[in-house]
Design a protein around this motif. Structure first.
Motif, PDB file in Angstrom:
ATOM      1  N   TYR A  91      53.747  24.381  25.016  1.00 34.93           N
ATOM      2  CA  TYR A  91      52.851  23.236  24.902  1.00 34.93           C
ATOM      3  C   TYR A  91      53.487  21.999  25.545  1.00 34.93           C
ATOM      4  N   ALA A  92      54.814  21.873  25.319  1.00 32.39           N
ATOM      5  CA  ALA A  92      55.500  20.695  25.861  1.00 32.39           C
ATOM      6  C   ALA A  92      55.496  20.700  27.374  1.00 32.39           C
ATOM      7  N   GLN A  93      55.516  21.904  27.964  1.00 32.03           N
ATOM      8  CA  GLN A  93      55.589  22.018  29.411  1.00 32.03           C
ATOM      9  C   GLN A  93      54.223  21.996  30.073  1.00 32.03           C
ATOM     10  N   GLU A  94      53.152  22.097  29.299  1.00 37.84           N
ATOM     11  CA  GLU A  94      51.815  22.115  29.893  1.00 37.84           C
ATOM     12  C   GLU A  94      51.542  20.804  30.621  1.00 37.84           C
ATOM     13  N   VAL A 109      49.024  18.166  32.324  1.00 38.96           N
ATOM     14  CA  VAL A 109      47.632  17.753  32.188  1.00 38.96           C
ATOM     15  C   VAL A 109      47.379  16.482  32.998  1.00 38.96           C
ATOM     16  N   LEU A 110      46.108  16.255  33.273  1.00 40.83           N
ATOM     17  CA  LEU A 110      45.654  15.020  33.909  1.00 40.83           C
ATOM     18  C   LEU A 110      44.386  14.592  33.193  1.00 40.83           C
ATOM     19  N   ASN A 111      44.349  13.373  32.693  1.00 45.20           N
ATOM     20  CA  ASN A 111      43.151  12.851  32.028  1.00 45.20           C
ATOM     21  C   ASN A 111      42.363  12.023  33.027  1.00 45.20           C
ATOM     22  N   LEU A 112      41.179  12.533  33.366  1.00 45.58           N
ATOM     23  CA  LEU A 112      40.363  11.956  34.432  1.00 45.58           C
ATOM     24  C   LEU A 112      39.115  11.300  33.863  1.00 45.58           C
ATOM     25  N   TYR A 113      38.897  10.031  34.214  1.00 45.66           N
ATOM     26  CA  TYR A 113      37.641   9.336  33.918  1.00 45.66           C
ATOM     27  C   TYR A 113      36.867   9.254  35.230  1.00 45.66           C
ATOM     28  N   SER A 114      35.720   9.911  35.296  1.00 45.99           N
ATOM     29  CA  SER A 114      35.007  10.017  36.565  1.00 45.99           C
ATOM     30  C   SER A 114      33.560   9.556  36.481  1.00 45.99           C
ATOM     31  N   ALA A 115      33.170   8.730  37.448  1.00 48.88           N
ATOM     32  CA  ALA A 115      31.772   8.347  37.613  1.00 48.88           C
ATOM     33  C   ALA A 115      31.084   9.225  38.651  1.00 48.88           C
ATOM     34  N   ARG A 116      31.823  10.185  39.187  1.00 54.13           N
ATOM     35  CA  ARG A 116      31.228  11.135  40.128  1.00 54.13           C
ATOM     36  C   ARG A 116      30.561  12.240  39.308  1.00 54.13           C
ATOM     37  N   HIS A 117      29.234  12.353  39.430  1.00 55.93           N
ATOM     38  CA  HIS A 117      28.492  13.335  38.651  1.00 55.93           C
ATOM     39  C   HIS A 117      27.855  14.359  39.581  1.00 55.93           C
ATOM     40  N   TYR A 118      28.663  14.863  40.513  1.00 50.26           N
ATOM     41  CA  TYR A 118      28.164  15.789  41.525  1.00 50.26           C
ATOM     42  C   TYR A 118      28.692  17.187  41.235  1.00 50.26           C
ATOM     43  N   GLN A 119      27.807  18.185  41.228  1.00 55.63           N
ATOM     44  CA  GLN A 119      28.190  19.542  40.864  1.00 55.63           C
ATOM     45  C   GLN A 119      29.264  20.108  41.783  1.00 55.63           C
ATOM     46  N   THR A 120      29.247  19.723  43.044  1.00 57.96           N
ATOM     47  CA  THR A 120      30.220  20.246  43.997  1.00 57.96           C
ATOM     48  C   THR A 120      31.639  19.840  43.641  1.00 57.96           C
ATOM     49  N   ASP A 121      31.805  18.769  42.869  1.00 54.60           N
ATOM     50  CA  ASP A 121      33.148  18.337  42.495  1.00 54.60           C
ATOM     51  C   ASP A 121      33.821  19.306  41.536  1.00 54.60           C
ATOM     52  N   GLU A 122      33.036  20.162  40.860  1.00 56.31           N
ATOM     53  CA  GLU A 122      33.623  21.139  39.942  1.00 56.31           C
ATOM     54  C   GLU A 122      34.619  22.037  40.671  1.00 56.31           C
ATOM     55  N   ALA A 123      34.261  22.442  41.882  1.00 55.53           N
ATOM     56  CA  ALA A 123      35.166  23.287  42.663  1.00 55.53           C
ATOM     57  C   ALA A 123      36.437  22.539  43.034  1.00 55.53           C
ATOM     58  N   LEU A 124      36.308  21.252  43.283  1.00 54.24           N
ATOM     59  CA  LEU A 124      37.483  20.431  43.591  1.00 54.24           C
ATOM     60  C   LEU A 124      38.486  20.472  42.449  1.00 54.24           C
ATOM     61  N   LYS A 167      44.232  25.300  40.066  1.00 58.58           N
ATOM     62  CA  LYS A 167      44.745  26.567  40.574  1.00 58.58           C
ATOM     63  C   LYS A 167      45.982  26.357  41.439  1.00 58.58           C
ATOM     64  N   ALA A 168      45.969  25.290  42.239  1.00 61.90           N
ATOM     65  CA  ALA A 168      47.079  25.036  43.157  1.00 61.90           C
ATOM     66  C   ALA A 168      48.299  24.443  42.477  1.00 61.90           C
ATOM     67  N   THR A 169      48.078  23.683  41.412  1.00 59.24           N
ATOM     68  CA  THR A 169      49.182  22.922  40.808  1.00 59.24           C
ATOM     69  C   THR A 169      49.535  23.336  39.391  1.00 59.24           C
ATOM     70  N   GLY A 170      48.614  24.021  38.709  1.00 63.76           N
ATOM     71  CA  GLY A 170      48.826  24.341  37.308  1.00 63.76           C
ATOM     72  C   GLY A 170      48.534  23.179  36.375  1.00 63.76           C
ATOM     73  N   ILE A 171      48.058  22.082  36.914  1.00 66.21           N
ATOM     74  CA  ILE A 171      47.762  20.889  36.114  1.00 66.21           C
ATOM     75  C   ILE A 171      46.323  20.980  35.599  1.00 66.21           C
ATOM     76  N   ARG A 172      46.171  21.019  34.288  1.00 64.44           N
ATOM     77  CA  ARG A 172      44.841  21.105  33.681  1.00 64.44           C
ATOM     78  C   ARG A 172      44.199  19.717  33.629  1.00 64.44           C
ATOM     79  N   ILE A 173      42.910  19.653  33.969  1.00 69.29           N
ATOM     80  CA  ILE A 173      42.189  18.384  33.991  1.00 69.29           C
ATOM     81  C   ILE A 173      41.316  18.253  32.745  1.00 69.29           C
TER      82      ILE A 173
END
Length: 348
Positions: free
Chosen positions: A24-27, A29-44, A50-56
């Motif tokens: 848990y200590a090593q997990e 994370v990134l806490n994101l506040y986003s005004a972008r409400h576009y479905q295509t951003d989900e893949a981003l 997937k590339a970094t292991g950083i959970r959003i």
């Protein structure tokens, strides 16, 4: 249970508990506040994890809601990165002290200077990550293209009773008006806004897509819209949207002078970010070729990074055009004066 067995069991349980705490200590994370409400951003977001292991962890709402939340949370805010969809809002958030300047050689290399905040000794407060043009659409049946080639033409009596816009105080319009202020100065800008009010077909209302449809229906003859709203209609398979496109045409204004106004969507590090390294990684990731392609092909925005090719039929059909080159950060400094002008001329 023999004592020796008990000790071994206790030792194993302690080891398992310790490894769980460590995990848990090593997990990351990134806490994101986003005004972008576009479905295509989900893949981003998925690709970044997937590339970094950083959970959003993400909070989605509109720009105004995000900024109000940041102010109310203060130093207790968990936010690491803020994504907003307008230069005026980015500038205002910086003025309100909601961002934390940082230095990134990659972002400085990738994002042109006019698409980011003015740098300080501590770094840059925000970076544009995608762009959109503020264009003019007109009804081909009752408006001549030659009468709406420039933003200044929106105040010309030739289109009296034909102009439609969303609220003058909406940030998309404020950014355009701030740019015009930079080009024309105070007196001419206020006269221009007064002329626009005199040309209104109806009181300002609705969003940009509503303006496009109002032009097609004949309720209005001329309107202004962000290019990605227009591109959405162009790419739609709905019969009613195809009918809209048959009746309207688009102008990229001021091609013989300062160029078409460009607005941005951008990102910043939150003032009280706890995961600073992850925040920088994420913002740098959004300036990469893959993310920039998602902005263009998925949400009909142009990349902020110069020279990248897009595979978007709507954007490609719009062709190349001259863009203004004034820094978007300068536009923000004019907004308080522009808002006072809107109040004086009655532009609601």
């Amino acid at each position: 249970m023999p004592f020796s067995v008990f000790k071994k069991t206790l030792w194993a349980a302690s080891l398992l508990a310790g490894s769980t705490v460590c995990a848990y200590a090593q997990e990351q994370v990134l806490n994101l506040y986003s005004a972008r409400h576009y479905q295509t951003d989900e893949a981003l977001y998925a690709n970044f994890t997937k590339a970094t292991g950083i959970r959003i962890n993400r909070v989605d709402t509109d720009d105004a809601g995000l900024l109000a939340r940041l102010k109310s949370e203060g130093s207790a805010s968990p936010a690491d990165v803020i994504l907003l969809v307008d230069a005026a809002r980015l500038w205002q958030a910086e003025e309100d002290g909601l961002f934390q300047p940082f230095k990134s050689s990659r972002l400085e290399e990738r994002i042109p200077a006019q698409l980011r905040a003015k740098p300080t000794d501590k770094g840059t407060a925000w970076f544009g990550l995608s762009t959109r043009a503020r264009v003019i659409v007109y009804n081909k049946q009752n408006v001549n293209k030659e009468d709406v080639l420039n933003y200044q033409d929106l105040a010309n009596s030739k289109i009296k009773g034909k102009l439609c816009t969303r609220s003058g105080s909406h940030p998309y319009n404020l950014s355009l008006f701030g740019a015009v202020y930079e080009h024309l100065g105070a007196v001419e800008t206020e006269n221009w806004l007064k002329g626009m009010v005199a040309n209104m077909a109806r009181p300002p209302k609705g969003g940009d897509t509503d303006q496009i449809k109002a032009v097609a229906s004949g309720e209005c003859g001329v309107a202004i819209t962000n290019s990605y709203y227009l591109a959405r209609v162009m790419r739609s398979e709905k019969p009613e949207d195809r009918a809209v496109m048959e009746k309207i045409a688009v102008v990229f204004p001021n091609q013989q002078s300062w160029g078409t106004h460009i607005n941005i969507a951008g990102g910043a590090m939150a003032k009280h970010a706890k995961n600073r390294d992850n925040a920088v990684k994420f913002l740098e990731y959004l300036s990469g070729d893959e993310a920039q392609a998602y902005f263009a092909n998925g949400n009909n925005e142009w990349p902020a990074v110069p020279g990248l090719r897009v595979s978007n039929p709507a954007l490609e059909s719009m062709g190349k055009f001259k863009t203004e080159t004034i820094p978007v950060a300068v536009i923000g400094s004019h907004l308080p004066k522009v808002q006072q002008m809107l109040d004086r001329v009655g532009y609601k």
